[in-house]
Design a protein around this motif. Structure first.
Motif, PDB file in Angstrom:
ATOM      1  N   LEU A  21      48.805   5.425  26.703  1.00 42.70           N
ATOM      2  CA  LEU A  21      48.611   6.849  26.473  1.00 42.70           C
ATOM      3  C   LEU A  21      47.287   7.039  25.725  1.00 42.70           C
ATOM      4  O   LEU A  21      46.925   6.224  24.875  1.00 42.70           O
ATOM      5  N   ARG A  22      46.638   8.129  26.042  1.00 39.84           N
ATOM      6  CA  ARG A  22      45.345   8.367  25.407  1.00 39.84           C
ATOM      7  C   ARG A  22      45.361   9.710  24.695  1.00 39.84           C
ATOM      8  O   ARG A  22      45.960  10.678  25.153  1.00 39.84           O
ATOM      9  N   CYS A  23      44.659   9.757  23.568  1.00 37.57           N
ATOM     10  CA  CYS A  23      44.518  10.990  22.792  1.00 37.57           C
ATOM     11  C   CYS A  23      43.067  11.177  22.397  1.00 37.57           C
ATOM     12  O   CYS A  23      42.456  10.281  21.807  1.00 37.57           O
ATOM     13  N   ASP A  24      42.533  12.348  22.696  1.00 39.93           N
ATOM     14  CA  ASP A  24      41.204  12.726  22.217  1.00 39.93           C
ATOM     15  C   ASP A  24      41.373  13.801  21.158  1.00 39.93           C
ATOM     16  O   ASP A  24      41.764  14.927  21.488  1.00 39.93           O
ATOM     17  N   PRO A  25      41.091  13.476  19.911  1.00 44.50           N
ATOM     18  CA  PRO A  25      41.278  14.477  18.853  1.00 44.50           C
ATOM     19  C   PRO A  25      40.148  15.502  18.883  1.00 44.50           C
ATOM     20  O   PRO A  25      39.186  15.364  19.650  1.00 44.50           O
ATOM     21  N   ILE A  26      40.270  16.481  18.047  1.00 50.40           N
ATOM     22  CA  ILE A  26      39.185  17.453  17.894  1.00 50.40           C
ATOM     23  C   ILE A  26      37.998  16.732  17.248  1.00 50.40           C
ATOM     24  O   ILE A  26      38.163  15.948  16.306  1.00 50.40           O
ATOM     25  N   SER A  27      36.836  16.997  17.783  1.00 48.48           N
ATOM     26  CA  SER A  27      35.628  16.334  17.298  1.00 48.48           C
ATOM     27  C   SER A  27      35.453  16.574  15.803  1.00 48.48           C
ATOM     28  O   SER A  27      35.560  17.704  15.317  1.00 48.48           O
ATOM     29  N   GLY A  28      35.211  15.492  15.073  1.00 47.13           N
ATOM     30  CA  GLY A  28      34.997  15.614  13.635  1.00 47.13           C
ATOM     31  C   GLY A  28      36.244  15.415  12.800  1.00 47.13           C
ATOM     32  O   GLY A  28      36.172  15.330  11.571  1.00 47.13           O
TER      33      GLY A  28
END
Lengths: 114, 116
Positions: A21-28
């Motif tokens: 599973l992949r997660c891209d958080p909010i930048s920063g």
């Protein structure tokens, strides 16, 4: 501003297979969390990254689960080999600051292990 | 260990009426945060309201307010003038600070349906 994104939204696999599973958080956002909700039960904490470091992994069920956050950006959660009881919705969340700020959640990955 | 209990698995309310969702928690800490999160049918959870334990005043966000009773370890959510868009799962959450980590403890959720 893009929110927290998770991929895939659904995954159906057979017992014994591997899923990532992949997660891209909010930048920063330095803080990244993984949570899991089994049907009808509470949302359970799995682990917390601060940048690329594991701050708290006390919720990881066993060594079949491996989470990484290389470079402190996106994170992956691998389940290998998957068991029936791993089925559930896996949520990723991110936050900025010290970690007591509000969480921004992704839409979750619905994992079904058959 | 901290626990969060939501004793109402499902609730319904008529549009424009008021509903209260209950939440109790258990902790030995004195300083912590409490949250209500909402998960609409589209599945992305969003923060509804947040309360710092050291603040005696109950938090309010528009139609959403809490009744925070620290001694009783109770943290209920009141939704006034309920709207159809309030239909969602509502999760109560606790975050203690004693451990030095920011780990949320969630309840099992209350499914709220607003009826037209």
């Amino acid at each position: 501003e893009a929110g927290v994104t998770q991929f895939p939204s659904h995954s159906v696999i057979e017992k014994g297979q591997t899923v990532t599973l992949r997660c891209d958080p909010i930048s920063g956002h330095d803080n990244l969390y993984w949570y899991r909700r089994v049907m009808g039960k509470e949302i359970k904490f799995l682990l917390h990254f601060v940048k690329e470091s594991k701050q708290d992994e006390s919720g990881m069920p066993n060594n079949r689960f491996l989470a990484e956050r290389t470079g402190g950006t996106y994170s992956t959660l691998k389940v290998q080999p998957a068991e029936l009881e791993d089925s559930g919705v896996y949520f990723c969340a991110s936050s900025q600051g010290k970690g007591n700020e509000k969480l921004f959640f992704g839409s979750g990955t619905q994992l079904s292990v058959l | 260990a901290q626990t969060v209990t939501q004793s109402q698995p499902e609730m319904s309310v008529q549009e424009a009426e008021t509903v209260t969702l209950s939440c109790t928690y258990d902790t030995s800490e004195n300083n912590y945060y409490l949250f209500w999160y909402k998960q609409p049918p589209s599945r992305q959870m969003i923060l509804v309201i947040r309360q710092e334990a050291y603040k005696q005043q109950n938090a309010t966000e528009n139609r959403f307010s809490v009744n925070f009773q620290k001694a009783a370890k109770s943290f209920s959510l009141k939704i006034s003038d309920s709207q159809l868009g309030d239909t969602a799962m509502y999760f109560c959450a606790f975050m203690g600070l004693a451990s030095g980590t920011y780990k949320y403890i969630f309840g099992t959720g209350t499914r709220l349906k607003v009826l037209a």
